[in-house]
Motif scaffolding. Structure first.
Motif, PDB file in Angstrom:
ATOM      1  N   ARG B 268      36.368  13.721 -25.165  1.00  0.00           N
ATOM      2  CA  ARG B 268      37.178  14.790 -24.575  1.00  0.00           C
ATOM      3  C   ARG B 268      37.862  14.298 -23.299  1.00  0.00           C
ATOM      4  NH1 ARG B 268      34.882  20.700 -23.379  1.00  0.00           N
ATOM      5  NH2 ARG B 268      36.890  21.713 -23.343  1.00  0.00           N
ATOM      6  N   VAL B 269      37.086  13.581 -22.479  1.00  0.00           N
ATOM      7  CA  VAL B 269      37.646  13.070 -21.234  1.00  0.00           C
ATOM      8  C   VAL B 269      38.858  12.204 -21.529  1.00  0.00           C
ATOM      9  CG1 VAL B 269      37.186  11.558 -19.265  1.00  0.00           C
ATOM     10  CG2 VAL B 269      35.449  13.197 -20.028  1.00  0.00           C
ATOM     11  N   ASN B 280      38.093  25.724 -26.833  1.00  0.00           N
ATOM     12  CA  ASN B 280      36.738  25.716 -27.406  1.00  0.00           C
ATOM     13  C   ASN B 280      36.737  25.376 -28.880  1.00  0.00           C
ATOM     14  OD1 ASN B 280      35.668  26.328 -24.987  1.00  0.00           O
ATOM     15  ND2 ASN B 280      35.443  28.531 -25.395  1.00  0.00           N
ATOM     16  N   TRP B 281      37.725  25.923 -29.571  1.00  0.00           N
ATOM     17  CA  TRP B 281      37.808  25.668 -31.009  1.00  0.00           C
ATOM     18  C   TRP B 281      37.996  24.183 -31.258  1.00  0.00           C
ATOM     19  CZ3 TRP B 281      40.940  23.490 -34.628  1.00  0.00           C
ATOM     20  CH2 TRP B 281      40.722  23.850 -35.968  1.00  0.00           C
ATOM     21  N   GLN B 282      38.917  23.594 -30.488  1.00  0.00           N
ATOM     22  CA  GLN B 282      39.189  22.174 -30.694  1.00  0.00           C
ATOM     23  C   GLN B 282      37.993  21.324 -30.293  1.00  0.00           C
ATOM     24  OE1 GLN B 282      42.806  22.352 -28.389  1.00  0.00           O
ATOM     25  NE2 GLN B 282      43.944  21.489 -30.106  1.00  0.00           N
ATOM     26  N   PHE B 283      37.267  21.777 -29.264  1.00  0.00           N
ATOM     27  CA  PHE B 283      36.107  21.001 -28.854  1.00  0.00           C
ATOM     28  C   PHE B 283      35.038  21.020 -29.955  1.00  0.00           C
ATOM     29  CE2 PHE B 283      32.016  20.352 -26.716  1.00  0.00           C
ATOM     30  CZ  PHE B 283      32.251  19.071 -26.235  1.00  0.00           C
ATOM     31  N   ALA B 284      34.851  22.207 -30.541  1.00  0.00           N
ATOM     32  CA  ALA B 284      33.875  22.288 -31.626  1.00  0.00           C
ATOM     33  C   ALA B 284      34.297  21.385 -32.786  1.00  0.00           C
ATOM     34  CB  ALA B 284      33.732  23.731 -32.090  1.00  0.00           C
ATOM     35  N   ALA B 285      35.616  21.372 -33.065  1.00  0.00           N
ATOM     36  CA  ALA B 285      36.112  20.490 -34.117  1.00  0.00           C
ATOM     37  C   ALA B 285      35.894  19.035 -33.735  1.00  0.00           C
ATOM     38  CB  ALA B 285      37.593  20.758 -34.375  1.00  0.00           C
ATOM     39  N   VAL B 307      38.750   9.532 -35.029  1.00  0.00           N
ATOM     40  CA  VAL B 307      38.278  10.871 -34.666  1.00  0.00           C
ATOM     41  C   VAL B 307      39.518  11.745 -34.630  1.00  0.00           C
ATOM     42  CG1 VAL B 307      37.258  12.284 -32.855  1.00  0.00           C
ATOM     43  CG2 VAL B 307      36.352  10.008 -33.327  1.00  0.00           C
ATOM     44  N   VAL B 308      39.580  12.714 -35.517  1.00  0.00           N
ATOM     45  CA  VAL B 308      40.786  13.525 -35.632  1.00  0.00           C
ATOM     46  C   VAL B 308      40.426  14.995 -35.481  1.00  0.00           C
ATOM     47  CG1 VAL B 308      42.697  14.175 -37.128  1.00  0.00           C
ATOM     48  CG2 VAL B 308      41.826  11.838 -37.185  1.00  0.00           C
ATOM     49  N   ILE B 309      41.179  15.676 -34.640  1.00  0.00           N
ATOM     50  CA  ILE B 309      41.049  17.128 -34.565  1.00  0.00           C
ATOM     51  C   ILE B 309      42.280  17.685 -35.250  1.00  0.00           C
ATOM     52  CG2 ILE B 309      40.758  19.100 -33.040  1.00  0.00           C
ATOM     53  CD1 ILE B 309      40.063  17.020 -30.832  1.00  0.00           C
ATOM     54  N   SER B 320      47.634  18.126 -34.969  1.00  0.00           N
ATOM     55  CA  SER B 320      46.433  17.292 -34.934  1.00  0.00           C
ATOM     56  C   SER B 320      46.437  16.327 -33.754  1.00  0.00           C
ATOM     57  CB  SER B 320      46.277  16.538 -36.252  1.00  0.00           C
ATOM     58  OG  SER B 320      47.282  15.563 -36.363  1.00  0.00           O
ATOM     59  N   ILE B 321      45.237  16.059 -33.285  1.00  0.00           N
ATOM     60  CA  ILE B 321      45.064  15.107 -32.194  1.00  0.00           C
ATOM     61  C   ILE B 321      44.228  13.976 -32.743  1.00  0.00           C
ATOM     62  CG2 ILE B 321      44.005  14.740 -29.938  1.00  0.00           C
ATOM     63  CD1 ILE B 321      44.400  17.758 -29.449  1.00  0.00           C
ATOM     64  N   LYS B 322      44.701  12.760 -32.532  1.00  0.00           N
ATOM     65  CA  LYS B 322      43.964  11.646 -33.108  1.00  0.00           C
ATOM     66  C   LYS B 322      43.492  10.694 -32.024  1.00  0.00           C
ATOM     67  CE  LYS B 322      43.939   7.670 -35.927  1.00  0.00           C
ATOM     68  NZ  LYS B 322      44.554   6.380 -36.119  1.00  0.00           N
ATOM     69  N   THR B 323      42.276  10.278 -32.163  1.00  0.00           N
ATOM     70  CA  THR B 323      41.796   9.193 -31.321  1.00  0.00           C
ATOM     71  C   THR B 323      40.782   8.425 -32.155  1.00  0.00           C
ATOM     72  OG1 THR B 323      40.728   8.631 -29.241  1.00  0.00           O
ATOM     73  CG2 THR B 323      40.080  10.712 -30.229  1.00  0.00           C
TER      74      THR B 323
END
Lengths: 186, 587
Positions: B268-269, B280-285, B307-309, B320-323
């Protein structure tokens, strides 16, 4: 991309399991590999005229419910419908690729659990195979230079797919046409 | 009781599983019960585990039909996969980790406190009731599935597993939860023992080849929410190998969930430093995606895992957010963070107690599982072999770290016992234990995993600011066998009829030499205070209010595996009163 392979499987399974054979012809723009994935293509050109007999046992009486349920399954496990419904022209391949891995994983797992697949023929693709007399045309399709009497010898172009079981969850949906509900956060 | 089926139930912190043996099947194969449950609204499916989550919906949220199960068309709250998968989006209606609350003496465990800190509108339930609901689901599912055999679960021999670190009070509450669920005769079994039974059950006599006299097996069980250690020693008596559970660890609230959270916070950082703010939703994902990436890295031996949200709305790619998670990061966070290399003298750091501690689960303040292990091994014995269990231990690098660390303490390599299923061994082993009890295998001797004491306040003049020191009278020694009873012979107490009598109650997993009647002059940090025990004389209409009745204390370990304490009148009518655990008293 592997995803498209999964996609092909999905369609094949979806329709093989649920819809009458003539629906196959209505498939939108059946690209060469999207054609019903059951047949084994031997050599080149000339698709066979014989319609693919799709006699898979119906697990439920109402095929509408079953089809929607299957869509719901792929949406739930892999967000497949969101993906298919999204306009993807504007995205870079890398962006699509990143999301697709996740979608692929979810859908593949759903497939493995509910409609496990195995090749119709166990041989490796491009291997020489023998087709004996009395073969089941539902399992094996002949293409190319189809003359003479079996046994035939040919090249396995696509090993086909068959599901080993169809186990959809039990549904008590009040509106069977809803694939996934809208979500409102309070 | 000789029922057709012997059933093992693993009532886990995050997942529950059920295994059984049909004793009429000559092969006596251990089978898994696939538990039908809601996996989405209006959708029921059988799964090999029942996630231990309970969702308490509002009146309008779902139609009754959407929540109906084959055996229950009118249920309001629901347990299992759908509860977990829907509940994280509505945390205030989701009951989770009920089992951890069940052994938390800081709260009233029979009061409706879950979901923790939920608003008043939510009809809360107690940790005991929540556990009962999972068991009730299992019972109903079983009765539905086994209807054709006419074999109701309540009529079968049921073995219910509890963490070895559960004290007498938590065990009692577990049995009560089972009774609330209509299972009146469950027998308790410690989870690490169950895992060990699963290993024993793999091959009839094979264990005799792998273990020899003098071996001490560490069962290292790291699940979703808790870490549990036990030692099982191999000895010899009359030429036969014997197994004895010689030590259990204390309750450590630390498990796979903490690890997934740790990974997610790290990522997350990084994601937020790149400009995306996660809700919160994205964090749970993200937590979910991290868990997946962790499993990929640990089990498939990849160097890097994506790691994809995915986007929250219907735009799955657009939003989508990808890392990615590198193996080196994973090792730094997980292997070094949770399983640091340490020497045998290391001890877990204790958190400084602050004046106002937020109530809530008492999570372990030191995340170093190896340090907890050093403390456990230091207090007991050095193992010569190790058996891993629990979802976390599926990761090979984690197992290796534990084995390497133990070997370095030992100065010699450890034997690795393997071949059990990390997720299902406890349920399977519990079912196998049922067969063992019917004479089909070797039994692990054990008895109570703790010594128990009642506290006696010393009489001394009151000094302001100083509480009188507490002495502890041993009422049940370590290793007291099931079905046995003992009396504190040379000490009498005077109880007043019509008044409630309460004793402070303590336990120790480390003081193994105290015998019944021993008085420990000073309570030390090897003892833990539990919920007090209390009884009221005269509730049954006994006459003579105000009279003092001389009593002696009796302790009894029931066949089910719970500890009972009784006050027995000395001489006279030989009346007896059972001391009940007072879980309402927050200690």
């Amino acid at each position: 991309m592997r995803f498209f392979l999964a996609l092909r499987c999905f369609f094949s399974v979806l329709f093989a399991g649920r819809l009458p054979a003539d629906a196959l012809r209505l498939l939108p723009a059946a690209e060469p590999p999207t054609a019903p994935a059951v047949p084994i293509e031997i050599a080149k050109t000339q698709p066979m005229a014989a319609p693919a007999p799709m006699t898979v046992k119906e697990p439920t009486k109402d095929s509408t419910g079953g089809a929607v349920q299957l869509l719901a399954l792929f949406q739930r496990e892999g967000r497949l419908l969101d993906f298919l419904q999204e306009e993807i022209d504007g995205y870079a391949d890398a962006q699509i690729g990143a999301a697709v891995r996740d979608i692929h994983r979810g859908c593949k797992r759903a497939l493995a659990e509910h409609l496990p697949l195995e090749p119709v023929l166990k041989d490796a693709e491009n291997a020489r195979v023998r087709v004996d007399a009395g073969f089941d045309p539902a399992r094996i399709r002949l293409v190319g230079n189809v003359v003479g009497e079996p046994p035939f010898s040919g090249t396995l172009r696509h090993h086909g797919w068959r599901t080993t079981k169809v186990s959809l969850p039990v549904s008590t949906a009040t509106d069977p046409m809803v694939v996934t509900p809208a979500e409102v956060e309070l | 009781m000789s029922s057709q089926f012997v059933v093992g139930i693993d009532l886990g912190t995050t997942n529950s599983a059920v295994a059984y043996v049909d004793t009429q099947d000559p092969s006596a194969r251990i089978q898994l019960f696939q538990i039908p449950q809601l996996i989405a609204a209006s959708t029921t499916e059988a799964r090999s585990t029942l996630p231990s989550f309970l969702y308490l919906p509002s009146e309008t949220e779902f139609s009754a039909l959407a929540l109906s199960l084959p055996w229950n068309q009118t249920q309001r709250s629901f347990a299992g996969t759908f509860a977990r998968d829907h509940g994280w989006k509505v945390p205030m209606r989701l009951v989770s980790s009920a089992k951890s609350w069940l052994c938390h003496s800081g709260v009233d465990r029979s009061a409706p406190i879950l979901p923790w800190q939920a608003p008043d509108e939510v009809q809360k339930i107690s940790p005991e009731q929540a556990s009962a609901r999972y068991l009730e689901h299992i019972r109903n599912a079983w009765d539905f599935a086994f209807d054709k055999f006419g074999a109701k679960l309540a009529d079968q021999e049921v073995f219910l597993t509890v963490p070895a670190s559960f004290d007498a009070v938590a065990r009692e509450l577990t049995v009560r939860a089972a009774q609330l669920a209509g299972l009146m005769h469950v027998t308790l079994l410690e989870e690490p023992q169950a895992a060990f039974y699963a290993w024993l059950g793999r091959s009839a006599e094979g264990w005799r080849r792998d273990l020899s006299v003098g071996d001490v097996v560490l069962v290292c069980d790291v699940g979703g929410g808790t870490t549990d250690f036990s030692l099982i020693a191999v000895s010899e008596a009359e030429g036969n190998l014997q197994l004895e559970r010689v030590a259990v660890g204390d309750h450590i609230l630390l498990g796979g969930d903490n690890m997934d959270l740790a990974l997610a916070h790290n990522i997350r950082v990084r994601v937020e430093s790149q400009g995306s703010k996660l809700d919160n939703w994205q964090f749970a994902a993200l937590v979910h995606s991290c868990r997946q990436a962790k499993e990929d890295l640990l089990e498939k031996n990849l160097e890097v895992a994506p790691v994809v949200i995915l986007g929250r709305g219907s735009k799955v790619i657009g939003g989508s957010i990808k890392t990615e998670l590198k193996k080196s990061e994973l090792e730094a966070i997980l292997v070094d963070g949770f399983f640091p290399i340490c020497d045998r003298a290391a001890r877990p750091a204790k958190a400084a107690r602050v004046g106002f501690r937020e109530l809530g689960l008492p999570f372990a303040s030191d995340a170093g599982i190896t340090r907890h292990l050093a403390q456990f091994v230091g207090a007991h014995r050095q193992p010569t072999a190790v058996l891993f269990n629990g979802g976390v231990m599926k990761g090979e690098p984690l197992r290796k770290r534990v084995t390497d660390t133990l070997s370095s303490w030992n100065g010699q390599p450890l034997k690795l016992l393997s071949g059990t299923d990390f997720d299902l061994a406890v349920a399977q082993g519990a079912a196998y234990y049922g067969l063992v009890r019917r004479g089909r295998g070797v039994r692990i001797r054990g008895g109570t995993a703790r010594a128990y004491y009642v506290g006696i306040e010393s009489s001394m003049p009151a000094i302001p600011g100083m509480t009188p020191p507490l002495k502890a009278l041993c009422v049940a020694p370590f290793g007291m066998e099931e079905g046995s009873e003992s009396e504190v012979a040379d000490r009498e107490f005077g109880l007043v009829v019509g008044e409630s009598a309460e004793f402070r109650f303590l336990a120790s997993s480390q003081r193994k030499d105290d015998r019944v009647g021993n008085l420990v002059e000073e309570v030390d940090d090897r003892m833990t205070e539990l919920a007090p025990v209390a009884t009221t004389l005269g509730e049954n209409g006994e006459s003579g209010a105000g009279n003092v009745v001389p009593v002696k204390l009796h302790s009894r370990v029931t066949e089910l595996g719970t500890l009972e304490l009784w006050c027995e009148e000395v001489g006279g009518a030989a009346r007896r009163w059972k001391l009940e655990y007072n879980v309402r008293e927050a200690s």
